[in-house]
Motif scaffolding. Structure first.
Motif, PDB file in Angstrom:
ATOM      1  N   ILE A   1       1.175  -1.097  -0.005  1.00 48.12           N
ATOM      2  CA  ILE A   1       0.085  -0.162   0.097  1.00 48.12           C
ATOM      3  C   ILE A   1       0.822   1.367   0.036  1.00 48.12           C
ATOM      4  N   ARG A   2       0.771   2.211  -0.967  1.00 48.09           N
ATOM      5  CA  ARG A   2       1.483   3.129  -1.344  1.00 48.09           C
ATOM      6  C   ARG A   2       0.863   4.368  -0.726  1.00 48.09           C
ATOM      7  N   LEU A   3       1.557   5.305   0.072  1.00 46.60           N
ATOM      8  CA  LEU A   3       0.979   6.672   0.449  1.00 46.60           C
ATOM      9  C   LEU A   3       0.827   7.734  -0.465  1.00 46.60           C
ATOM     10  N   CYS A   4      -0.397   8.256  -1.083  1.00 47.37           N
ATOM     11  CA  CYS A   4      -0.164   8.869  -2.280  1.00 47.37           C
ATOM     12  C   CYS A   4       0.430  10.253  -1.923  1.00 47.37           C
ATOM     13  N   VAL A   5       0.750  10.780  -0.779  1.00 49.73           N
ATOM     14  CA  VAL A   5       1.432  12.038  -0.838  1.00 49.73           C
ATOM     15  C   VAL A   5       2.902  11.597   0.115  1.00 49.73           C
ATOM     16  N   ARG A   6       3.895  12.569   0.014  1.00 49.30           N
ATOM     17  CA  ARG A   6       4.925  12.392   0.689  1.00 49.30           C
ATOM     18  C   ARG A   6       4.730  13.146   2.143  1.00 49.30           C
ATOM     19  N   LEU A   7       4.997  12.342   3.028  1.00 49.32           N
ATOM     20  CA  LEU A   7       5.019  12.969   4.494  1.00 49.32           C
ATOM     21  C   LEU A   7       6.401  13.045   5.060  1.00 49.32           C
ATOM     22  N   THR A   8       6.740  14.319   5.689  1.00 45.91           N
ATOM     23  CA  THR A   8       8.225  14.266   6.283  1.00 45.91           C
ATOM     24  C   THR A   8       8.264  13.736   7.457  1.00 45.91           C
ATOM     25  N   HIS A   9       9.528  13.373   7.743  1.00 46.85           N
ATOM     26  CA  HIS A   9       9.533  12.734   9.329  1.00 46.85           C
ATOM     27  C   HIS A   9       9.202  13.631  10.471  1.00 46.85           C
ATOM     28  N   GLN A  10       9.120  15.110  10.004  1.00 43.71           N
ATOM     29  CA  GLN A  10       8.567  15.956  10.906  1.00 43.71           C
ATOM     30  C   GLN A  10       7.007  15.732  11.049  1.00 43.71           C
ATOM     31  N   ASP A  11       6.391  15.403   9.963  1.00 43.11           N
ATOM     32  CA  ASP A  11       4.878  15.079  10.062  1.00 43.11           C
ATOM     33  C   ASP A  11       4.615  13.910  10.910  1.00 43.11           C
ATOM     34  N   PHE A  12       5.466  13.019  10.702  1.00 43.52           N
ATOM     35  CA  PHE A  12       5.218  11.764  11.542  1.00 43.52           C
ATOM     36  C   PHE A  12       5.565  12.042  12.868  1.00 43.52           C
ATOM     37  N   ALA A  13       6.515  12.862  13.127  1.00 42.22           N
ATOM     38  CA  ALA A  13       6.763  13.024  14.581  1.00 42.22           C
ATOM     39  C   ALA A  13       5.568  13.676  15.424  1.00 42.22           C
ATOM     40  N   SER A  14       5.210  14.880  14.561  1.00 46.23           N
ATOM     41  CA  SER A  14       3.986  15.871  15.050  1.00 46.23           C
ATOM     42  C   SER A  14       2.797  14.748  15.510  1.00 46.23           C
ATOM     43  N   ALA A  15       2.674  13.802  14.562  1.00 46.03           N
ATOM     44  CA  ALA A  15       1.213  13.207  14.781  1.00 46.03           C
ATOM     45  C   ALA A  15       1.686  11.964  15.759  1.00 46.03           C
ATOM     46  N   CYS A  16       2.739  11.545  16.114  1.00 47.08           N
ATOM     47  CA  CYS A  16       3.378  10.773  17.297  1.00 47.08           C
ATOM     48  C   CYS A  16       3.727  11.295  18.555  1.00 47.08           C
ATOM     49  N   CYS A  17       3.597  12.621  18.312  1.00 53.43           N
ATOM     50  CA  CYS A  17       3.907  13.266  19.669  1.00 53.43           C
ATOM     51  C   CYS A  17       5.570  13.011  20.206  1.00 53.43           C
ATOM     52  N   THR A  18       6.349  13.101  19.410  1.00 54.34           N
ATOM     53  CA  THR A  18       7.864  12.607  19.668  1.00 54.34           C
ATOM     54  C   THR A  18       8.469  13.666  18.637  1.00 54.34           C
TER      55      THR A  18
END
Length: 386
Positions: free
Chosen positions: A339-356
């Motif tokens: 399953i491919r994510l249709c947009v590129r998320l930055t590592h900072q986007d992942f970090a903000s969503a995971c509160c880390t």
């Protein structure tokens, strides 16, 4: 004209006295010597009275001329004001013959104003609506104001639907007429007709607004945005000044500041985005549109709850795992390897969503990649393997 009444009465009395003198002069074989002086005196009185009448008439004429000038000025001002109206404005007499109209009305009929002067307004009604309009004419003549919707025929073109407001008028000379306000509602009628379709798409018949990747999308509390194409990131700021990912809005999803109570709320295009704007007033006035949008709003709220549930996980690894499952459902596209994510998320986007921190996310994603659970394609889009 009240000053004329005493003068008229006086002249009538003098006329009677002169008539009496004339009868005496005819009846007497030899008029008395006093008759001529008396007649001259009476004629002098008549002359003075007539002079007074002429002076009064001249004064009244000046007054009437001044009143007519004021009426002409007011009429000119009234015509100039009617030209400022965005809606069509027509004045007819009691027989519905057009006497005046503004440029907006002429534009609705696709012709020049002078070509409509003198025409019966009912003759401009679209053929299929004339019978119904005739029944309305009796109501128009009996009531002070009537509102209706009717179709008019354009010159050398098709018809247009108009919301019509008719009110009676009374001129200074007590002649009855009618004022007609015409508002073109052709597009509204077409939109209402489209709403009745089972496969109605809220994006159709609305202007599309385009945003490029990275653009901040303005938020108006009186409107909703509906995504026609692309992905929009919704985020807020924590008390520590850190960005918190609140949602990813994709095709056929809605967002807007009216759907949140957060003070800080930002929408950023993660790709080329096509949006349409829907007024909350329109939603409140259209049960059908509200019915169509309700599942989209529900979908949006459920996604928000899913993002909030991520913050409830104690371990960062669990937060990232739940986030990847959520992204797979929300913006995932099946490809050969997973399953491919249709947009590129930055590592900072992942970090903000995971509160880390971004460093932690980089380490965890690297670990997942080494384990063969994720990979990146040539465009650096993340692929979640089966």
């Amino acid at each position: 004209m009240s000053d004329m009444n005493p003068l008229s009465h006086r002249i009538e009395k003098i006329h009677g006295r002169l008539s009496e003198l004339y009868r005496h002069a005819i009846a007497s074989p030899s008029p008395s010597p006093e008759l001529l002086p008396t007649a001259l005196i009476e004629l002098g009185i008549v002359s003075e009275a007539l002079q007074l009448v002429m002076n009064e008439l001249a004064r009244q004429n000046e007054k009437l001329a001044s009143m007519q000038s004021n009426i002409d000025s007011e009429h000119q001002r009234y015509q100039e004001l009617s030209e400022l109206l965005l809606d069509g404005y027509i004045v007819t007499d009691a027989a519905f013959i057009i006497e005046e109209l503004n440029s907006a009305a002429a534009a609705l009929f696709n012709t020049q104003p002078q070509l409509l002067i003198g025409k019966p307004l009912p003759s401009l009604i679209f053929n299929e609506d004339r019978a119904a309009f005739q029944t309305k004419l009796s109501q128009i003549q009996q009531r002070h104001r009537v509102d209706l919707t009717v179709r008019f025929q354009r010159y050398h073109a098709d018809f247009f639907s108009a919301s019509v407001s008719v009110s009676t008028t009374q001129s200074f000379d007590n002649k009855t007429g009618f004022r007609w306000i015409l508002r073109d509602v052709t597009e509204r009628k077409r939109a209402e007709s489209a709403l009745d379709c089972a496969d109605y798409d809220p994006c159709q018949d609305r202007p599309i607004q385009f945003y490029s990747k990275g653009d901040i999308i303005p938020l108006d509390p009186s409107k909703l945005w509906l995504v026609s194409r692309g992905v929009v990131k919704l985020s807020t700021m924590s008390d520590r000044g850190e960005e918190m990912l609140m949602g990813l809005v994709r095709d056929s999803m809605v967002f807007g500041s009216s759907l949140t109570a957060l003070q800080t709320y930002e929408a950023i295009a993660l790709s080329k985005v096509q949006l349409v704007s829907i007024s909350l007033t329109e939603v409140s006035q259209s049960p059908r549109l509200a019915q169509v949008l309700l599942p989209l709003i529900t979908q949006r709220l459920r996604q928000t709850e899913s993002f909030l549930s991520i913050y409830g996980q104690l371990r960062v690894e669990d937060r990232l795992h739940h986030l990847l499952d959520l992204l797979k459902r929300e913006i995932g596209q099946p490809v050969e390897n997973g399953i491919r994510l249709c947009v590129r998320l930055t590592h900072q986007d992942f970090a903000s969503a995971c509160c880390t921190t971004r460093v932690t996310i980089t380490r965890l994603l690297g670990k997942l990649q080494q384990e063969g659970n994720i990979m990146f394609d040539s465009h650096n889009h993340l692929i979640l393997k089966h």
